[in-house]
Design an enzyme around this catalytic site. Sequence first.
Site, PDB file in Angstrom:
ATOM      1  N   ASP A  52       1.093  -1.214  -0.027  1.00  0.00           N
ATOM      2  CA  ASP A  52       0.104  -0.039   0.035  1.00  0.00           C
ATOM      3  C   ASP A  52       1.064   1.335  -0.044  1.00  0.00           C
ATOM      4  O   ASP A  52       1.610   1.551   1.055  1.00  0.00           O
ATOM      5  CB  ASP A  52      -0.731  -0.082   1.245  1.00  0.00           C
TER       6      ASP A  52
ATOM      7  N   TYR B 211       2.805   9.870  -0.215  1.00  0.00           N
ATOM      8  CA  TYR B 211       4.097   9.380   0.733  1.00  0.00           C
ATOM      9  C   TYR B 211       5.458   9.808   0.048  1.00  0.00           C
ATOM     10  O   TYR B 211       6.439   9.487   0.784  1.00  0.00           O
ATOM     11  CB  TYR B 211       3.862   7.793   0.965  1.00  0.00           C
TER      12      TYR B 211
ATOM     13  N   LYS C 242      -2.665   5.940  -4.373  1.00  0.00           N
ATOM     14  CA  LYS C 242      -3.905   6.852  -4.216  1.00  0.00           C
ATOM     15  C   LYS C 242      -3.801   8.184  -4.693  1.00  0.00           C
ATOM     16  O   LYS C 242      -2.524   8.655  -4.834  1.00  0.00           O
ATOM     17  CB  LYS C 242      -4.076   7.037  -2.714  1.00  0.00           C
TER      18      LYS C 242
ATOM     19  N   HIS D 118      -7.807   9.452  -2.105  1.00  0.00           N
ATOM     20  CA  HIS D 118      -6.986   9.468  -0.851  1.00  0.00           C
ATOM     21  C   HIS D 118      -8.101  10.020   0.263  1.00  0.00           C
ATOM     22  O   HIS D 118      -8.180   9.378   1.430  1.00  0.00           O
ATOM     23  CB  HIS D 118      -5.662  10.216  -0.991  1.00  0.00           C
TER      24      HIS D 118
HETATM   25  P1  NDP Z   1       0.506   1.490  11.707  1.00  0.00           P
HETATM   26  O1  NDP Z   1      -0.582   1.722  12.585  1.00  0.00           O
HETATM   27  O2  NDP Z   1       0.974   0.239  10.885  1.00  0.00           O
HETATM   28  O3  NDP Z   1       2.087   1.435  12.772  1.00  0.00           O
HETATM   29  C1  NDP Z   1       3.123   1.917  12.435  1.00  0.00           C
HETATM   30  C2  NDP Z   1       4.141   2.111  13.549  1.00  0.00           C
HETATM   31  O4  NDP Z   1       4.359   0.994  14.450  1.00  0.00           O
HETATM   32  C3  NDP Z   1       5.361   2.605  12.949  1.00  0.00           C
HETATM   33  O5  NDP Z   1       6.109   3.542  14.160  1.00  0.00           O
HETATM   34  C4  NDP Z   1       6.214   1.076  13.329  1.00  0.00           C
HETATM   35  O6  NDP Z   1       7.683   1.225  13.572  1.00  0.00           O
HETATM   36  C5  NDP Z   1       5.374   0.610  14.573  1.00  0.00           C
HETATM   37  N1  NDP Z   1       5.486  -0.786  14.469  1.00  0.00           N
HETATM   38  C6  NDP Z   1       5.103  -1.655  13.445  1.00  0.00           C
HETATM   39  N2  NDP Z   1       5.086  -2.944  13.678  1.00  0.00           N
HETATM   40  C7  NDP Z   1       5.524  -2.919  15.095  1.00  0.00           C
HETATM   41  C8  NDP Z   1       5.737  -4.035  16.035  1.00  0.00           C
HETATM   42  N3  NDP Z   1       5.470  -5.244  15.744  1.00  0.00           N
HETATM   43  N4  NDP Z   1       5.900  -3.666  17.299  1.00  0.00           N
HETATM   44  C9  NDP Z   1       6.157  -2.533  17.460  1.00  0.00           C
HETATM   45  N5  NDP Z   1       6.002  -1.533  16.566  1.00  0.00           N
HETATM   46  C10 NDP Z   1       5.583  -1.723  15.472  1.00  0.00           C
HETATM   47  O7  NDP Z   1       0.719   2.750  11.090  1.00  0.00           O
HETATM   48  P2  NDP Z   1       0.305   3.679   9.993  1.00  0.00           P
HETATM   49  O8  NDP Z   1      -0.186   4.711  10.425  1.00  0.00           O
HETATM   50  O9  NDP Z   1       1.660   3.617   8.983  1.00  0.00           O
HETATM   51  O10 NDP Z   1      -0.715   3.068   9.144  1.00  0.00           O
HETATM   52  C11 NDP Z   1      -0.417   1.859   8.421  1.00  0.00           C
HETATM   53  C12 NDP Z   1      -0.558   2.054   6.939  1.00  0.00           C
HETATM   54  O11 NDP Z   1      -1.979   2.532   6.613  1.00  0.00           O
HETATM   55  C13 NDP Z   1       0.167   3.254   6.286  1.00  0.00           C
HETATM   56  O12 NDP Z   1       1.748   2.955   6.070  1.00  0.00           O
HETATM   57  C14 NDP Z   1      -0.272   3.523   5.025  1.00  0.00           C
HETATM   58  O13 NDP Z   1       0.045   2.595   3.789  1.00  0.00           O
HETATM   59  C15 NDP Z   1      -1.877   3.527   5.283  1.00  0.00           C
HETATM   60  N6  NDP Z   1      -2.376   4.625   5.767  1.00  0.00           N
HETATM   61  C16 NDP Z   1      -3.453   5.252   5.143  1.00  0.00           C
HETATM   62  C17 NDP Z   1      -3.889   6.538   5.196  1.00  0.00           C
HETATM   63  C18 NDP Z   1      -4.934   6.897   4.395  1.00  0.00           C
HETATM   64  O14 NDP Z   1      -5.299   8.073   4.629  1.00  0.00           O
HETATM   65  N7  NDP Z   1      -5.556   6.317   3.500  1.00  0.00           N
HETATM   66  C19 NDP Z   1      -3.524   7.246   6.661  1.00  0.00           C
HETATM   67  C20 NDP Z   1      -2.713   6.729   7.266  1.00  0.00           C
HETATM   68  C21 NDP Z   1      -1.940   5.452   7.077  1.00  0.00           C
HETATM   69  P3  NDP Z   1       8.901   1.114  12.533  1.00  0.00           P
HETATM   70  O15 NDP Z   1       8.511   1.258  11.313  1.00  0.00           O
HETATM   71  O16 NDP Z   1       9.895   1.961  13.079  1.00  0.00           O
HETATM   72  O17 NDP Z   1       9.059  -0.357  12.650  1.00  0.00           O
END
Ligand code: NDP
Length: 282
Positions: free
Chosen positions: A48, A53, A78, A111
């Site tokens: 995704d 981004y 998006k 988006h």
């Molecule tokens: P998530 O809810 O997936 O959380 C990501 C965070 O959690 C990062 O800081 C990551 O750190 C940490 N993390 C991931 N896995 C673990 C784990 N197993 N243990 C501890 N910490 C963990 O966040 P997002 O907000 O990025 O949402 C996911 C995806 O959804 C986005 O990347 C995007 O593709 C989509 N999205 C879409 C939106 C929209 O408007 N359509 C808005 C927001 C997100 P690290 O990377 O440092 O490991």
Amino acid sequence: MRSLTDTFTLKNKMGIPCIGYGTWKTPDGDTALSSVKAAIESGYRHIDTAAAYGNESSVGEGIIQSGIARDELFVTSKVWNTERGYDKTMKAFEKTCKDLKMDYLDMYLIHWPASQHQFENWEELNLSTWKAMTELYKAGKIKVIGVSNFMPHHLKALMETEVTPMVDQIEFHPGCMQDETVSYCKNNGIQVEAWSPLGNGRILEDFTLQEIAQKYGKSVAQLCIRWCLQHDILPLPKSVTPSRIRENAEVFDFILDENDMERIDSMGNFGGSGSHPDKIDF
Ligand code: NDP
């Protein structure tokens, strides 16, 4: 669902791999390239991304370097808020394909909805964006079209068009369930995807979630991902950390019982981003 390659079936009969790998805030360049490669090596087949981004080139390069055939992957992007409307959407799609180095997309989403808060003609604007998406879909350049952050009142006009949205990607995690949008989508055959399934990391320290996760010998991140799947909602966890990328995929060897599902459902609102589609200023 038993593995990363199991799929939800969309209203046009396309299968969509049940967990997507998120890339928001993943820095462009080496980090995006190597983490996308690591995700594909760990078995993810659904990626995704979004023009907003700013990492589509590196995401595309990571996909190429993974060596996995294009048709084995499901890639979503998006159209960003500044590119709404028929002509701009067409151009934005071309640019995204060029950046990703792809000649088609598996899924393209609007988006964020244009809303009353920013535009008098918000409904028309959403419809003209949707018209471009529909044409690209009919031309075979996009396999699945959908929206993101649309609430029922944004979706209504699109539900009266020739090709209706197949997916709505919304914020969904323990503490943020958007019941009204989820039930509208379920009643209209729209697959819900969960953005920030881990609450962008904000909910991982929650004591109740930790207690439930411990019971299953799993992490809170795995608990949140599993909880989405058991709600028939497709989670999009993001991590740039290889061990977490793997951890977030190890969610097929346990089942949350009904009591624990209900316990999480009844936790109330917490850990949300606060980004309301009718109030955002971007
Ligand atoms: P998530 O809810 O997936 O959380 C990501 C965070 O959690 C990062 O800081 C990551 O750190 C940490 N993390 C991931 N896995 C673990 C784990 N197993 N243990 C501890 N910490 C963990 O966040 P997002 O907000 O990025 O949402 C996911 C995806 O959804 C986005 O990347 C995007 O593709 C989509 N999205 C879409 C939106 C929209 O408007 N359509 C808005 C927001 C997100 P690290 O990377 O440092 O490991």
